[in-house]
Motif scaffolding. Structure first.
Motif, PDB file in Angstrom:
ATOM      1  N   ILE A   1       2.388  -3.138  -3.210  1.00 52.29           N
ATOM      2  CA  ILE A   1       3.215  -2.348  -4.115  1.00 52.29           C
ATOM      3  C   ILE A   1       2.823  -0.880  -3.952  1.00 52.29           C
ATOM      4  O   ILE A   1       1.652  -0.519  -4.137  1.00 52.29           O
ATOM      5  CB  ILE A   1       3.006  -2.776  -5.578  1.00 52.29           C
ATOM      6  CG1 ILE A   1       3.285  -4.272  -5.749  1.00 52.29           C
ATOM      7  CG2 ILE A   1       3.901  -1.953  -6.510  1.00 52.29           C
ATOM      8  CD1 ILE A   1       2.889  -4.811  -7.112  1.00 52.29           C
ATOM      9  N   ALA A   2       3.762  -0.038  -3.584  1.00 55.06           N
ATOM     10  CA  ALA A   2       3.493   1.395  -3.492  1.00 55.06           C
ATOM     11  C   ALA A   2       3.310   1.957  -4.898  1.00 55.06           C
ATOM     12  O   ALA A   2       4.175   1.772  -5.760  1.00 55.06           O
ATOM     13  CB  ALA A   2       4.628   2.109  -2.780  1.00 55.06           C
ATOM     14  N   THR A   3       2.198   2.643  -5.124  1.00 56.55           N
ATOM     15  CA  THR A   3       1.919   3.190  -6.457  1.00 56.55           C
ATOM     16  C   THR A   3       1.445   4.636  -6.345  1.00 56.55           C
ATOM     17  O   THR A   3       0.334   4.983  -6.755  1.00 56.55           O
ATOM     18  CB  THR A   3       0.861   2.338  -7.192  1.00 56.55           C
ATOM     19  OG1 THR A   3      -0.303   2.199  -6.360  1.00 56.55           O
ATOM     20  CG2 THR A   3       1.412   0.959  -7.516  1.00 56.55           C
TER      21      THR A   3
ATOM     22  N   VAL B   1      -1.754   2.240  -2.981  1.00 54.33           N
ATOM     23  CA  VAL B   1      -1.044   0.957  -3.044  1.00 54.33           C
ATOM     24  C   VAL B   1      -1.831  -0.002  -3.926  1.00 54.33           C
ATOM     25  O   VAL B   1      -3.035   0.166  -4.141  1.00 54.33           O
ATOM     26  CB  VAL B   1      -0.840   0.316  -1.652  1.00 54.33           C
ATOM     27  CG1 VAL B   1       0.030   1.214  -0.767  1.00 54.33           C
ATOM     28  CG2 VAL B   1      -2.165  -0.016  -0.982  1.00 54.33           C
ATOM     29  N   ALA B   2      -1.135  -1.011  -4.436  1.00 49.83           N
ATOM     30  CA  ALA B   2      -1.764  -2.112  -5.157  1.00 49.83           C
ATOM     31  C   ALA B   2      -1.489  -3.398  -4.382  1.00 49.83           C
ATOM     32  O   ALA B   2      -0.500  -3.499  -3.648  1.00 49.83           O
ATOM     33  CB  ALA B   2      -1.191  -2.223  -6.568  1.00 49.83           C
TER      34      ALA B   2
ATOM     35  N   GLY C   1       4.452  -0.018   0.755  1.00 50.35           N
ATOM     36  CA  GLY C   1       5.126  -0.690  -0.335  1.00 50.35           C
ATOM     37  C   GLY C   1       6.283  -1.556   0.126  1.00 50.35           C
ATOM     38  O   GLY C   1       7.029  -1.186   1.041  1.00 50.35           O
ATOM     39  N   GLY C   2       6.422  -2.709  -0.481  1.00 51.52           N
ATOM     40  CA  GLY C   2       7.482  -3.631  -0.127  1.00 51.52           C
ATOM     41  C   GLY C   2       7.125  -4.590   0.990  1.00 51.52           C
ATOM     42  O   GLY C   2       7.903  -5.500   1.297  1.00 51.52           O
ATOM     43  N   GLU C   3       5.974  -4.403   1.602  1.00 51.77           N
ATOM     44  CA  GLU C   3       5.536  -5.283   2.682  1.00 51.77           C
ATOM     45  C   GLU C   3       4.639  -6.383   2.124  1.00 51.77           C
ATOM     46  O   GLU C   3       4.207  -6.350   0.965  1.00 51.77           O
ATOM     47  CB  GLU C   3       4.794  -4.476   3.743  1.00 51.77           C
ATOM     48  CG  GLU C   3       5.653  -3.396   4.391  1.00 51.77           C
ATOM     49  CD  GLU C   3       4.891  -2.528   5.369  1.00 51.77           C
ATOM     50  OE1 GLU C   3       5.476  -1.568   5.879  1.00 51.77           O
ATOM     51  OE2 GLU C   3       3.694  -2.814   5.618  1.00 51.77           O
ATOM     52  N   SER C   4       4.344  -7.355   2.953  1.00 50.48           N
ATOM     53  CA  SER C   4       3.424  -8.419   2.570  1.00 50.48           C
ATOM     54  C   SER C   4       2.677  -8.892   3.805  1.00 50.48           C
ATOM     55  O   SER C   4       3.095  -8.637   4.941  1.00 50.48           O
ATOM     56  CB  SER C   4       4.168  -9.588   1.915  1.00 50.48           C
ATOM     57  OG  SER C   4       5.044 -10.205   2.839  1.00 50.48           O
ATOM     58  N   PHE C   5       1.570  -9.575   3.569  1.00 50.27           N
ATOM     59  CA  PHE C   5       0.800 -10.166   4.646  1.00 50.27           C
ATOM     60  C   PHE C   5       0.112 -11.404   4.100  1.00 50.27           C
ATOM     61  O   PHE C   5       0.178 -11.698   2.904  1.00 50.27           O
ATOM     62  CB  PHE C   5      -0.211  -9.167   5.240  1.00 50.27           C
ATOM     63  CG  PHE C   5      -1.220  -8.640   4.255  1.00 50.27           C
ATOM     64  CD1 PHE C   5      -2.464  -9.252   4.094  1.00 50.27           C
ATOM     65  CD2 PHE C   5      -0.954  -7.498   3.498  1.00 50.27           C
ATOM     66  CE1 PHE C   5      -3.399  -8.765   3.196  1.00 50.27           C
ATOM     67  CE2 PHE C   5      -1.885  -6.992   2.594  1.00 50.27           C
ATOM     68  CZ  PHE C   5      -3.113  -7.631   2.446  1.00 50.27           C
ATOM     69  N   THR C   6      -0.532 -12.139   4.983  1.00 50.53           N
ATOM     70  CA  THR C   6      -1.182 -13.377   4.587  1.00 50.53           C
ATOM     71  C   THR C   6      -2.689 -13.228   4.633  1.00 50.53           C
ATOM     72  O   THR C   6      -3.237 -12.698   5.607  1.00 50.53           O
ATOM     73  CB  THR C   6      -0.749 -14.539   5.499  1.00 50.53           C
ATOM     74  OG1 THR C   6       0.668 -14.702   5.397  1.00 50.53           O
ATOM     75  CG2 THR C   6      -1.430 -15.838   5.091  1.00 50.53           C
ATOM     76  N   TRP C   7      -3.327 -13.688   3.584  1.00 56.35           N
ATOM     77  CA  TRP C   7      -4.794 -13.747   3.532  1.00 56.35           C
ATOM     78  C   TRP C   7      -5.184 -15.108   2.962  1.00 56.35           C
ATOM     79  O   TRP C   7      -4.696 -15.500   1.891  1.00 56.35           O
ATOM     80  CB  TRP C   7      -5.367 -12.632   2.654  1.00 56.35           C
ATOM     81  CG  TRP C   7      -6.847 -12.749   2.479  1.00 56.35           C
ATOM     82  CD1 TRP C   7      -7.812 -12.343   3.345  1.00 56.35           C
ATOM     83  CD2 TRP C   7      -7.537 -13.354   1.361  1.00 56.35           C
ATOM     84  NE1 TRP C   7      -9.057 -12.648   2.858  1.00 56.35           N
ATOM     85  CE2 TRP C   7      -8.920 -13.279   1.647  1.00 56.35           C
ATOM     86  CE3 TRP C   7      -7.109 -13.949   0.178  1.00 56.35           C
ATOM     87  CZ2 TRP C   7      -9.876 -13.775   0.767  1.00 56.35           C
ATOM     88  CZ3 TRP C   7      -8.059 -14.452  -0.689  1.00 56.35           C
ATOM     89  CH2 TRP C   7      -9.432 -14.353  -0.389  1.00 56.35           C
ATOM     90  N   ALA C   8      -6.035 -15.816   3.668  1.00 58.19           N
ATOM     91  CA  ALA C   8      -6.510 -17.136   3.230  1.00 58.19           C
ATOM     92  C   ALA C   8      -5.353 -18.062   2.868  1.00 58.19           C
ATOM     93  O   ALA C   8      -5.426 -18.819   1.884  1.00 58.19           O
ATOM     94  CB  ALA C   8      -7.476 -16.984   2.053  1.00 58.19           C
ATOM     95  N   GLY C   9      -4.290 -18.002   3.635  1.00 57.50           N
ATOM     96  CA  GLY C   9      -3.134 -18.841   3.393  1.00 57.50           C
ATOM     97  C   GLY C   9      -2.287 -18.422   2.214  1.00 57.50           C
ATOM     98  O   GLY C   9      -1.374 -19.143   1.807  1.00 57.50           O
ATOM     99  N   ARG C  10      -2.571 -17.261   1.665  1.00 55.47           N
ATOM    100  CA  ARG C  10      -1.852 -16.781   0.487  1.00 55.47           C
ATOM    101  C   ARG C  10      -1.042 -15.539   0.836  1.00 55.47           C
ATOM    102  O   ARG C  10      -1.462 -14.710   1.642  1.00 55.47           O
ATOM    103  CB  ARG C  10      -2.853 -16.428  -0.631  1.00 55.47           C
ATOM    104  CG  ARG C  10      -3.524 -17.636  -1.254  1.00 55.47           C
ATOM    105  CD  ARG C  10      -4.739 -17.211  -2.043  1.00 55.47           C
ATOM    106  NE  ARG C  10      -5.159 -18.224  -3.000  1.00 55.47           N
ATOM    107  CZ  ARG C  10      -5.940 -19.245  -2.700  1.00 55.47           C
ATOM    108  NH1 ARG C  10      -6.393 -19.396  -1.463  1.00 55.47           N
ATOM    109  NH2 ARG C  10      -6.281 -20.125  -3.630  1.00 55.47           N
ATOM    110  N   ARG C  11       0.065 -15.392   0.170  1.00 52.68           N
ATOM    111  CA  ARG C  11       0.892 -14.204   0.322  1.00 52.68           C
ATOM    112  C   ARG C  11       0.297 -13.062  -0.496  1.00 52.68           C
ATOM    113  O   ARG C  11      -0.045 -13.238  -1.672  1.00 52.68           O
ATOM    114  CB  ARG C  11       2.319 -14.495  -0.160  1.00 52.68           C
ATOM    115  CG  ARG C  11       3.275 -13.300  -0.109  1.00 52.68           C
ATOM    116  CD  ARG C  11       4.640 -13.713  -0.637  1.00 52.68           C
ATOM    117  NE  ARG C  11       5.551 -12.591  -0.759  1.00 52.68           N
ATOM    118  CZ  ARG C  11       6.340 -12.165   0.221  1.00 52.68           C
ATOM    119  NH1 ARG C  11       6.314 -12.799   1.400  1.00 52.68           N
ATOM    120  NH2 ARG C  11       7.150 -11.136   0.039  1.00 52.68           N
TER     121      ARG C  11
END
Length: 256
Positions: free
Chosen positions: A110-112, A120-121, A96-106
């Motif tokens: 979200i920890a759930t 996670v979501a 949760g709170g992290e991000s990564f890139t897929w197909a040029g998108r952020r």
């Protein structure tokens, strides 16, 4: 940037599989992998490859197809760090709170926790998409198997804070049963009554009730409204702590 193409289709007895395809890059991700065969058939029908698998949680009906799909497509598998050791399936782990890139998108993570502790979501803000697994359902939420009611309520609130227009893809087609329960605890909600009629018509025609939106769920899903005075009054719990109201709702649904 071209819009994403999204395909949702049944898998197993009541799961949904979801493929998300970026026509610009050719990248395609499956959200969870309830079974390999139906996903492979959907990919073949569209002449898509599979570049990625996003796992929301460790339950078997969400990861059963991962090994075969990884082997067939060499797909990168991203999953929650908290179940990495238990599953042994992930090439990349997230929390949760992290991000990564897929197909040029952020892609925001979200920890759930609540349904499981690792849940996670995945939220794509640019495309207003959320893939929530078994935490939030249309007019419902997942059973609290591993976490506490307080954790599940906090997870639902985190999803509730997403923009109203966010399209929400869930792991199962439980909406009709959820609607019947929701109407039993929130009988004065006119928006819910109208939505229930729409859901009944869709299911009679064999059509899916998903995706939903955050706005629709905020107005009609009792599990997102544990802090709503009208619902608390209907439950005989006026002024109670929202987490306690949520716990009561979940217990009633478990017995419904």
């Amino acid at each position: 940037m071209a819009p994403l193409e999204i395909v949702q289709f049944p898998a197993r007895s009541d799961n949904y599989a979801v493929l998300v395809h970026d026509p610009d890059s050719g990248a395609t991700v499956t959200i969870d992998a309830p079974e390999a065969a139906s996903i492979a058939a959907a990919l073949k029908e569209r002449d898509w490859g599979l570049t990625d698998i996003f796992v929301t949680h460790k339950h078997f009906d969400h990861v059963e197809g991962v090994p075969a799909l990884r082997e067939s497509y060499s797909a990168r598998t991203i999953g929650p760090r908290k179940s990495a050791a238990a599953t042994g399936l992930y090439d990349q782990t997230v929390g949760g709170g992290e991000s990564f890139t897929w197909a040029g998108r952020r892609v925001e993570v979200i920890a759930t926790p609540g349904h499981t502790l690792d849940h996670v979501a995945y939220y794509l803000p640019q495309d207003e998409l959320a893939f929530v697994g078994d935490t939030l359902f249309a007019l419902g939420c997942g059973r609290v198997f591993e976490g506490t009611p307080e954790e599940m309520w906090a997870s639902l609130k985190a999803l509730r804070e997403l923009p109203d227009d966010t399209k929400v893809y869930c792991g199962h087609e439980y909406t009709l049963a959820n609607a019947e329960f929701a109407a039993s605890v929130d009988p004065e909600n006119a928006a819910l009554a109208e939505r229930k009629r729409e859901i009944e018509a869709l299911r009679e025609e064999g059509k899916p009730t998903l995706p939903t939106t955050i706005a629709v769920e905020k107005a009609t899903n009792p599990f997102l409204r544990a802090d709503d005075a009208q619902l608390q009054k209907a439950l005989g719990m006026e002024g109670a702590e929202p987490a306690a109201v949520f716990a009561e709702l979940r217990q009633r649904k478990d017995r419904f």
